[in-house]
Scaffold this motif. Structure first.
Motif, PDB file in Angstrom:
ATOM      1  N   PHE A 165      40.445 -26.898  35.021  1.00  0.00           N
ATOM      2  CA  PHE A 165      40.281 -26.803  33.569  1.00  0.00           C
ATOM      3  C   PHE A 165      41.597 -26.364  32.921  1.00  0.00           C
ATOM      4  N   PRO A 166      42.563 -27.254  32.781  1.00  0.00           N
ATOM      5  CA  PRO A 166      43.772 -26.912  32.025  1.00  0.00           C
ATOM      6  C   PRO A 166      43.425 -26.704  30.545  1.00  0.00           C
ATOM      7  N   HIS A 167      43.985 -25.647  29.974  1.00  0.00           N
ATOM      8  CA  HIS A 167      43.684 -25.293  28.582  1.00  0.00           C
ATOM      9  C   HIS A 167      44.950 -25.260  27.731  1.00  0.00           C
ATOM     10  N   ALA A 168      44.772 -25.571  26.440  1.00  0.00           N
ATOM     11  CA  ALA A 168      45.719 -25.223  25.390  1.00  0.00           C
ATOM     12  C   ALA A 168      44.870 -24.525  24.335  1.00  0.00           C
ATOM     13  N   SER A 169      44.516 -23.279  24.635  1.00  0.00           N
ATOM     14  CA  SER A 169      43.539 -22.543  23.834  1.00  0.00           C
ATOM     15  C   SER A 169      44.224 -21.366  23.147  1.00  0.00           C
ATOM     16  N   PRO A 170      44.531 -21.499  21.848  1.00  0.00           N
ATOM     17  CA  PRO A 170      45.263 -20.444  21.146  1.00  0.00           C
ATOM     18  C   PRO A 170      44.342 -19.336  20.647  1.00  0.00           C
ATOM     19  N   ARG A 171      44.965 -18.334  20.083  1.00  0.00           N
ATOM     20  CA  ARG A 171      44.285 -17.223  19.428  1.00  0.00           C
ATOM     21  C   ARG A 171      43.638 -16.268  20.429  1.00  0.00           C
ATOM     22  N   GLY A 172      43.597 -15.018  20.000  1.00  0.00           N
ATOM     23  CA  GLY A 172      42.944 -13.988  20.794  1.00  0.00           C
ATOM     24  C   GLY A 172      43.861 -13.410  21.862  1.00  0.00           C
ATOM     25  N   THR A 173      43.380 -12.357  22.472  1.00  0.00           N
ATOM     26  CA  THR A 173      44.106 -11.706  23.552  1.00  0.00           C
ATOM     27  C   THR A 173      43.708 -12.314  24.887  1.00  0.00           C
ATOM     28  N   PRO A 174      44.498 -12.078  25.935  1.00  0.00           N
ATOM     29  CA  PRO A 174      44.077 -12.543  27.253  1.00  0.00           C
ATOM     30  C   PRO A 174      42.729 -11.974  27.669  1.00  0.00           C
ATOM     31  N   GLU A 175      42.463 -10.739  27.286  1.00  0.00           N
ATOM     32  CA  GLU A 175      41.180 -10.122  27.636  1.00  0.00           C
ATOM     33  C   GLU A 175      40.022 -10.824  26.931  1.00  0.00           C
ATOM     34  N   GLU A 176      40.231 -11.208  25.681  1.00  0.00           N
ATOM     35  CA  GLU A 176      39.190 -11.942  24.951  1.00  0.00           C
ATOM     36  C   GLU A 176      38.991 -13.335  25.543  1.00  0.00           C
ATOM     37  N   LYS A 177      40.089 -13.974  25.933  1.00  0.00           N
ATOM     38  CA  LYS A 177      39.969 -15.296  26.553  1.00  0.00           C
ATOM     39  C   LYS A 177      39.255 -15.186  27.895  1.00  0.00           C
ATOM     40  N   SER A 178      39.558 -14.135  28.637  1.00  0.00           N
ATOM     41  CA  SER A 178      38.892 -13.903  29.923  1.00  0.00           C
ATOM     42  C   SER A 178      37.389 -13.771  29.733  1.00  0.00           C
ATOM     43  N   ALA A 179      36.980 -12.982  28.739  1.00  0.00           N
ATOM     44  CA  ALA A 179      35.547 -12.788  28.493  1.00  0.00           C
ATOM     45  C   ALA A 179      34.875 -14.105  28.131  1.00  0.00           C
ATOM     46  N   SER A 180      35.565 -14.939  27.342  1.00  0.00           N
ATOM     47  CA  SER A 180      35.019 -16.247  26.970  1.00  0.00           C
ATOM     48  C   SER A 180      34.860 -17.136  28.190  1.00  0.00           C
ATOM     49  N   TRP A 181      35.896 -17.205  29.005  1.00  0.00           N
ATOM     50  CA  TRP A 181      35.838 -18.070  30.189  1.00  0.00           C
ATOM     51  C   TRP A 181      34.753 -17.611  31.152  1.00  0.00           C
ATOM     52  N   LYS A 182      34.609 -16.306  31.304  1.00  0.00           N
ATOM     53  CA  LYS A 182      33.604 -15.803  32.242  1.00  0.00           C
ATOM     54  C   LYS A 182      32.190 -16.157  31.795  1.00  0.00           C
ATOM     55  N   ARG A 183      31.989 -16.336  30.491  1.00  0.00           N
ATOM     56  CA  ARG A 183      30.648 -16.675  30.002  1.00  0.00           C
ATOM     57  C   ARG A 183      30.240 -18.083  30.419  1.00  0.00           C
ATOM     58  N   HIS A 184      31.190 -19.032  30.396  1.00  0.00           N
ATOM     59  CA  HIS A 184      30.768 -20.415  30.678  1.00  0.00           C
ATOM     60  C   HIS A 184      31.350 -21.002  31.954  1.00  0.00           C
ATOM     61  N   LEU A 185      32.571 -20.641  32.330  1.00  0.00           N
ATOM     62  CA  LEU A 185      33.154 -21.254  33.516  1.00  0.00           C
ATOM     63  C   LEU A 185      32.487 -20.788  34.804  1.00  0.00           C
ATOM     64  N   THR A 186      32.031 -19.550  34.841  1.00  0.00           N
ATOM     65  CA  THR A 186      31.299 -19.098  36.030  1.00  0.00           C
ATOM     66  C   THR A 186      30.007 -19.893  36.195  1.00  0.00           C
ATOM     67  N   ALA A 187      29.383 -20.259  35.081  1.00  0.00           N
ATOM     68  CA  ALA A 187      28.160 -21.067  35.150  1.00  0.00           C
ATOM     69  C   ALA A 187      28.456 -22.468  35.670  1.00  0.00           C
ATOM     70  N   ARG A 188      29.594 -23.051  35.252  1.00  0.00           N
ATOM     71  CA  ARG A 188      29.940 -24.388  35.740  1.00  0.00           C
ATOM     72  C   ARG A 188      30.101 -24.364  37.264  1.00  0.00           C
ATOM     73  N   ALA A 189      30.703 -23.299  37.787  1.00  0.00           N
ATOM     74  CA  ALA A 189      30.892 -23.185  39.232  1.00  0.00           C
ATOM     75  C   ALA A 189      29.562 -22.944  39.941  1.00  0.00           C
ATOM     76  N   PHE A 190      28.788 -21.990  39.457  1.00  0.00           N
ATOM     77  CA  PHE A 190      27.555 -21.574  40.121  1.00  0.00           C
ATOM     78  C   PHE A 190      26.507 -22.681  40.113  1.00  0.00           C
ATOM     79  N   ASP A 191      26.297 -23.313  38.987  1.00  0.00           N
ATOM     80  CA  ASP A 191      25.248 -24.330  38.876  1.00  0.00           C
ATOM     81  C   ASP A 191      25.531 -25.549  39.739  1.00  0.00           C
ATOM     82  N   ASN A 192      26.820 -25.872  39.921  1.00  0.00           N
ATOM     83  CA  ASN A 192      27.186 -27.109  40.608  1.00  0.00           C
ATOM     84  C   ASN A 192      27.770 -26.896  41.993  1.00  0.00           C
ATOM     85  N   ALA A 193      27.898 -25.622  42.421  1.00  0.00           N
ATOM     86  CA  ALA A 193      28.468 -25.286  43.729  1.00  0.00           C
ATOM     87  C   ALA A 193      29.850 -25.910  43.911  1.00  0.00           C
TER      88      ALA A 193
END
Length: 269
Positions: A165-193
């Motif tokens: 998942f290459p990103h060009a995602s502006p705005r926010g802090t790295p910590e805020e981006k981390s929290a966003s990614w953890k909400r949906h990217l972990t699901a993409r990994a878990f649901d599809n193995a």
């Protein structure tokens, strides 16, 4: 299957400085080769920089610089995944990520889901491609694509083992981006193995956008395998234990994909 080494490059990508960005990309490839990596993955549009409304930044797929990246992939026996704002032969503009592998033609992925800021200017890709290298099947999604679960499922059904998942995602802090990614990217990994690897641009891009530098690796069990915060050009190499895929996919209660009732979803659509 052997372990796979994946290098994620957090890169500053100023706009309209293609030669500078290409030179930096080549230097990162050479550095990744010294770490014996199998994949080196760059952010979305790392070669052109990210400007959704300035189409003068788009470039054609020129054989000169592409041959150089292809030569490096061949020399180092690695896959290089790098992105740009592409002006196609038809004149359409795409957010495109290129795949360079030894002894194979250059492949590409064109972003399928465009954000509301991109849709007035870019064209959508329509190919859910899955590629192969060193026995591993992989897919690519670009930034906004990550918010559509069915795309990851479509790639998993095509036997993807890892999705980048290459990103060009502006705005926010790295910590805020981390929290966003953890909400949906972990699901993409878990649901599809599948393994999931994400990487963002970093810093000012000379077009009024600032990017929080971050990269992330998630295992097919949905657990975070590594996270890196960067405030400048930085690369991180992750060693993936590919046997984890088999552990998950042979477990009756941890591999969900074979039990999905796709016919019901199709009947309701």
């Amino acid at each position: 299957m052997q372990n796979i080494r994946v290098t994620l490059v957090v890169q500053n990508c100023p706009v309209k400085r293609f030669a500078h960005n290409l030179d930096l990309t080549i230097k990162h490839v050479s550095a990744a080769a010294r770490h014996n990596c199998d994949f080196v993955v760059f952010p979305e549009m790392n070669l052109t920089g990210y400007t959704p409304s300035d189409l003068s930044n788009a470039v054609t797929l020129d054989s000169g610089w592409m041959e150089e990246l292809h030569r490096l992939a061949q020399k180092h026996n690695m896959a290089i995944l790098t992105g740009l704002l592409e002006k196609s032969d038809s004149g359409k503009i795409y957010a495109t990520h290129l795949v360079f592998r030894p002894n194979q033609a250059v492949a590409l992925y064109r972003k399928i889901h465009l954000s509301p800021f991109e849709a007035p200017y870019f064209s959508c890709g329509d190919d859910v491609g899955v590629f192969k290298f060193k026995g591993l099947h992989f897919g690519i999604q670009l930034c906004y694509d990550a918010h559509f679960p069915e795309l990851s499922t479509a790639m998993a059904l095509k036997k993807a083992d890892i999705i980048f998942f290459p990103h060009a995602s502006p705005r926010g802090t790295p910590e805020e981006k981390s929290a966003s990614w953890k909400r949906h990217l972990t699901a993409r990994a878990f649901d599809n193995a599948v393994f999931v690897a994400a990487v963002n641009q970093v810093g000012e891009n000379d077009a009024g956008l600032n990017f929080p530098g971050i990269s992330m690796m998630i295992g097919p069990d949905g657990f975070l395998a590594g996270q890196n915060i960067a405030y400048e050009n930085k690369m991180y190499t992750h060693v993936l234990d590919i046997s984890l895929l088999e552990q998950i996919r042979t477990h009756k209660m941890r591999y969900f994909l074979p039990n999905r009732r796709a016919n019901l979803i199709e009947e309701q659509s």
